[in-house]
Design an enzyme around this catalytic site. Structure first.
Site, mmCIF file in Angstrom:
data_model
loop_
_atom_site.group_PDB
_atom_site.id
_atom_site.type_symbol
_atom_site.label_atom_id
_atom_site.label_comp_id
_atom_site.label_asym_id
_atom_site.label_seq_id
_atom_site.Cartn_x
_atom_site.Cartn_y
_atom_site.Cartn_z
ATOM 1 N N LYS A 19 -27.677 -15.772 4.829
ATOM 2 C CA LYS A 19 -26.217 -15.791 5.064
ATOM 3 C C LYS A 19 -25.934 -16.995 5.958
ATOM 4 C CE LYS A 19 -23.030 -14.867 7.464
ATOM 5 N NZ LYS A 19 -22.111 -15.960 7.916
ATOM 6 N N GLU B 131 -32.703 -16.339 18.070
ATOM 7 C CA GLU B 131 -32.694 -17.663 18.715
ATOM 8 C C GLU B 131 -31.257 -17.962 19.087
ATOM 9 O OE1 GLU B 131 -36.360 -19.650 16.242
ATOM 10 O OE2 GLU B 131 -34.576 -20.839 16.627
ATOM 11 N N CYS C 135 -28.828 -26.342 20.570
ATOM 12 C CA CYS C 135 -29.208 -25.249 21.480
ATOM 13 C C CYS C 135 -30.107 -25.745 22.609
ATOM 14 C CB CYS C 135 -29.893 -24.140 20.700
ATOM 15 S SG CYS C 135 -31.335 -24.715 19.800
ATOM 16 N N GLU D 161 -22.179 -22.050 28.106
ATOM 17 C CA GLU D 161 -22.621 -23.009 27.082
ATOM 18 C C GLU D 161 -21.383 -23.653 26.450
ATOM 19 O OE1 GLU D 161 -24.181 -21.531 23.302
ATOM 20 O OE2 GLU D 161 -25.849 -22.939 23.445
HETATM 21 P P1 NAD Z 1 -22.497 -17.385 15.915
HETATM 22 O O1 NAD Z 1 -23.331 -16.416 16.669
HETATM 23 O O2 NAD Z 1 -21.028 -17.285 15.999
HETATM 24 O O3 NAD Z 1 -22.837 -17.335 14.351
HETATM 25 C C1 NAD Z 1 -24.162 -17.468 13.889
HETATM 26 C C2 NAD Z 1 -24.285 -16.742 12.561
HETATM 27 O O4 NAD Z 1 -24.168 -15.339 12.800
HETATM 28 C C3 NAD Z 1 -23.190 -17.093 11.547
HETATM 29 O O5 NAD Z 1 -23.743 -17.154 10.250
HETATM 30 C C4 NAD Z 1 -22.237 -15.915 11.663
HETATM 31 O O6 NAD Z 1 -21.475 -15.699 10.506
HETATM 32 C C5 NAD Z 1 -23.201 -14.778 11.919
HETATM 33 N N1 NAD Z 1 -22.628 -13.586 12.570
HETATM 34 C C6 NAD Z 1 -21.609 -13.528 13.446
HETATM 35 N N2 NAD Z 1 -21.380 -12.254 13.806
HETATM 36 C C7 NAD Z 1 -22.278 -11.481 13.148
HETATM 37 C C8 NAD Z 1 -22.550 -10.092 13.103
HETATM 38 N N3 NAD Z 1 -21.837 -9.202 13.802
HETATM 39 N N4 NAD Z 1 -23.571 -9.668 12.338
HETATM 40 C C9 NAD Z 1 -24.324 -10.538 11.615
HETATM 41 N N5 NAD Z 1 -24.085 -11.858 11.600
HETATM 42 C C10 NAD Z 1 -23.088 -12.332 12.369
HETATM 43 O O7 NAD Z 1 -23.022 -18.821 16.362
HETATM 44 P P2 NAD Z 1 -22.436 -20.228 15.955
HETATM 45 O O8 NAD Z 1 -21.204 -20.465 16.770
HETATM 46 O O9 NAD Z 1 -22.374 -20.329 14.474
HETATM 47 O O10 NAD Z 1 -23.625 -21.194 16.425
HETATM 48 C C11 NAD Z 1 -23.731 -21.774 17.664
HETATM 49 C C12 NAD Z 1 -24.648 -20.956 18.541
HETATM 50 O O11 NAD Z 1 -25.961 -20.928 17.981
HETATM 51 C C13 NAD Z 1 -24.821 -21.573 19.916
HETATM 52 O O12 NAD Z 1 -24.751 -20.578 20.897
HETATM 53 C C14 NAD Z 1 -26.221 -22.177 19.874
HETATM 54 O O13 NAD Z 1 -26.860 -22.315 21.122
HETATM 55 C C15 NAD Z 1 -26.927 -21.205 18.993
HETATM 56 N N6 NAD Z 1 -28.137 -21.818 18.448
HETATM 57 C C16 NAD Z 1 -29.347 -21.421 18.941
HETATM 58 C C17 NAD Z 1 -30.518 -22.021 18.488
HETATM 59 C C18 NAD Z 1 -31.867 -21.635 19.038
HETATM 60 O O14 NAD Z 1 -32.867 -22.042 18.462
HETATM 61 N N7 NAD Z 1 -31.952 -20.885 20.120
HETATM 62 C C19 NAD Z 1 -30.446 -23.008 17.507
HETATM 63 C C20 NAD Z 1 -29.195 -23.385 17.032
HETATM 64 C C21 NAD Z 1 -28.041 -22.768 17.502
#
Ligand code: NAD
Length: 511
Positions: free
Chosen positions: A191, A266, A300, A403
């Site tokens: 997804k 992550e 991240c 962040e």
């Molecule tokens: P997000 O958490 O809003 O979304 C990430 C994914 O989760 C999307 O596909 C979203 O549709 C899905 N999602 C959202 N709510 C959900 C739920 N209730 N159940 C299942 N899936 C759900 O994050 P974002 O804004 O898309 O991405 C940025 C974030 O990702 C930042 O906080 C960044 O630090 C983090 N990130 C972490 C790493 C790592 O390796 N630690 C790497 C890249 C990004």
């Protein structure tokens, strides 16, 4: 024609089909846009133009994809590892063949500068090759001998996996999860993020083209709260690998609880970079600038908190400010661009809001702190902000604790090593940390005391695929990389064999 113009022309050619036909799902080997799905516009961060429409998947498509992944699992699990290895290498070859297309589409969809995206396909292919080579031995275990028994372990793929990815560098991050899952013998339902769905569709096309069997790889677009949620709850899915924010992580854990999902998270970071007086000034400066302003700061592992020792603080900040003011903001397809537009309106508003928060909290905006009105040949509609440097900050300010996920750096001074550690650890996150010192003893001490899953000493973020990747505290649970990935995607099974000599307790043997 300039390189920017020729890149735009090439990107437009690749994007044409996404503009003509809605981007849907890939389920059981078929591409589809179901009739009942609503369609949303995919907005370009560069100028708010419409890059095409995306089908918003529902529970129905997720169920369909999970059923397909479950049906395809036994055959994929039982395929010899050497065959999976060959297929996944073939897959990597196909990624490389489409490297230019992947880079251009990723840049247009996310706003990431082409300078950095050029390598994204190569990194994605490398992820596949690395895990492909491990597929034949993935099931191997250990043996342990007792006097009258012999135990041995093997690893078996856990089953269908749900992979949920964010909008930042989506292509590379997706391969980082999907490649080890497939190499381990698991099937996948992916997804992607609703804000950057295009390269996930390219991956699905490559899967089909490379001959990955139907149902082994499935992809459903849609919102996290609907499609993502259903995926985390579906009983056929045995584990969820989420890359996302620290607020989504706990939701996924709760949603997966009823079906006892294995969960790998992550999540976000607010990673400190500690610069001591004895650091190599020039190398530290290069690394500090690179680790927050590359990839638009939407990374991240970005070093978004600069902790700087008092002896070199003013000289370092002065040199840093000059470099930050000199960063080239512009169209992401211009090869000279170092910072492009932010992913979308909501995120742009969030990043912008910290410019006021910084001054309200008493920090100083030394560089930037404004939107960028016309980086795009005078077109003001993109989501551009100036590379920004906040100084004279305290660690309890919001700009130090939250962040921001943009090209925004918060600098905080310190005097002693102990203070530096206290500041570094006084935060909810614990993903990465960077230490700059020429004192080996200090580097060793700090590597023990700083609370982070990953530390780099005298280096920017250098990836080594066998090394563990992941965070502690609110930055995540679990590790990727090398064999750590197989630990997540596989179950360990122990088999105990008797030599036939031991005494078995006898019940009911009275005559
Ligand atoms: P997000 O958490 O809003 O979304 C990430 C994914 O989760 C999307 O596909 C979203 O549709 C899905 N999602 C959202 N709510 C959900 C739920 N209730 N159940 C299942 N899936 C759900 O994050 P974002 O804004 O898309 O991405 C940025 C974030 O990702 C930042 O906080 C960044 O630090 C983090 N990130 C972490 C790493 C790592 O390796 N630690 C790497 C890249 C990004």
């Amino acid at each position: 024609m300039s390189t920017l113009e020729s890149n735009v022309a090439a990107a437009e050619k690749y994007l044409m089909r996404f503009k003509q036909f809605a981007t849907g799902h890939f389920i059981n080997g078929a591409f589809m846009v179901p009739e009942g799905n609503s369609l949303i516009d995919n907005i370009s961060p560069i100028d708010q133009s419409v890059l095409g429409q995306i089908a918003i998947g529902t529970d129905i498509e997720i169920d369909h994809a999970c059923d397909a992944a479950q049906a395809a699992f036994p055959a994929w699990r039982d395929m010899p590892g050497s065959e999976r290895r060959a297929l996944l290498h073939h897959f990597a070859d196909k990624i490389v063949e489409r490297a230019d297309e992947i880079a251009l589409i990723e840049s247009m969809d996310t706003g990431q500068p082409i300078k950095f995206m050029k390598k994204t396909a190569i990194r994605g292919a490398a992820n596949f090759r690395f895990f492909a080579d491990k597929a034949p031995e993935a099931t191997a275990g250990i043996s342990s001998f007792q006097e009258e028994h012999t135990n041995f372990t093997s690893r078996v793929p856990i089953g269908p996996i749900g992979v949920i990815t964010p909008w930042n560098t989506p292509f590379m991050l997706s391969t980082w999860k999907i490649a080890p899952a497939l190499a381990a013998g698991c099937t996948v339902v992916h997804k992607p993020a609703e804000l950057s769905p295009l390269t996930a569709m390219l991956l699905a096309e490559i899967a089909k083209d490379a001959g990955i069997p139907d149902g082994v790889w499935n992809m459903v677009n849609g919102y996290g709260q609907v499609a993502g949620k259903r995926l985390t709850e579906h009983p056929a899915i045995k584990a969820i690998a989420l890359v996302g924010s620290s607020s989504t992580g706990p939701l996924v854990m709760k949603q997966g609880a009823d079906t006892l999902k294995r969960i790998h998270l992550e999540l976000g970071g607010k990673n400190p970079v500690l610069i001591f007086d004895d650091a190599d000034f020039d190398r530290a400066l290069d690394a500090v600038v690179f680790m927050i302003y590359s990839l638009n700061g939407e990374r991240c592992t970005s070093s978004s908190r600069l902790l700087i020792q008092s002896g070199i603080k003013s000289r370092f900040i002065e040199a840093l400010a000059k470099r930050v003011a000199n960063i080239r903001v512009g169209h992401p397809l211009d090869p000279a661009t170092e910072v492009g537009p932010l992913i979308g309106k909501v995120h742009y508003e969030k990043v912008k809001s910290y410019f006021n928060i910084a001054t309200q909290d008493g920090a100083e905006v030394l560089v930037g702190g404004k939107v960028c009105e016309s980086p795009n040949n005078g077109n003001p509609t993109g989501y551009y902000v100036e590379p920004t440097l906040f100084v004279e900050a305290q660690n309890d300010m919001r700009i130090a604790q939250e962040e921001i996920f943009g090209p925004v750096l918060t600098a905080i001074g310190f005097d002693t090593e102990e203070q530096a550690v206290d500041i570094a650890n006084d935060i909810q996150f614990g993903l990465a940390g960077y230490i700059w010192t020429n004192d080996t003893g200090r580097a060793m001490r700090l590597s023990r005391t700083i609370e982070a899953g990953m530390l780099w000493v005298n280096s920017e973020n250098n990836r080594n695929l066998p090394s563990p990747f992941g965070g502690v505290k609110m930055s995540g649970v679990g590790r990727d990389g090398g064999d750590y990935s197989f630990d997540f995607y596989m179950e360990i099974k122990n088999v105990c064999l008797a030599l036939g000599t031991h005494k078995i307790p006898v019940l009911g043997g009275f005559s």
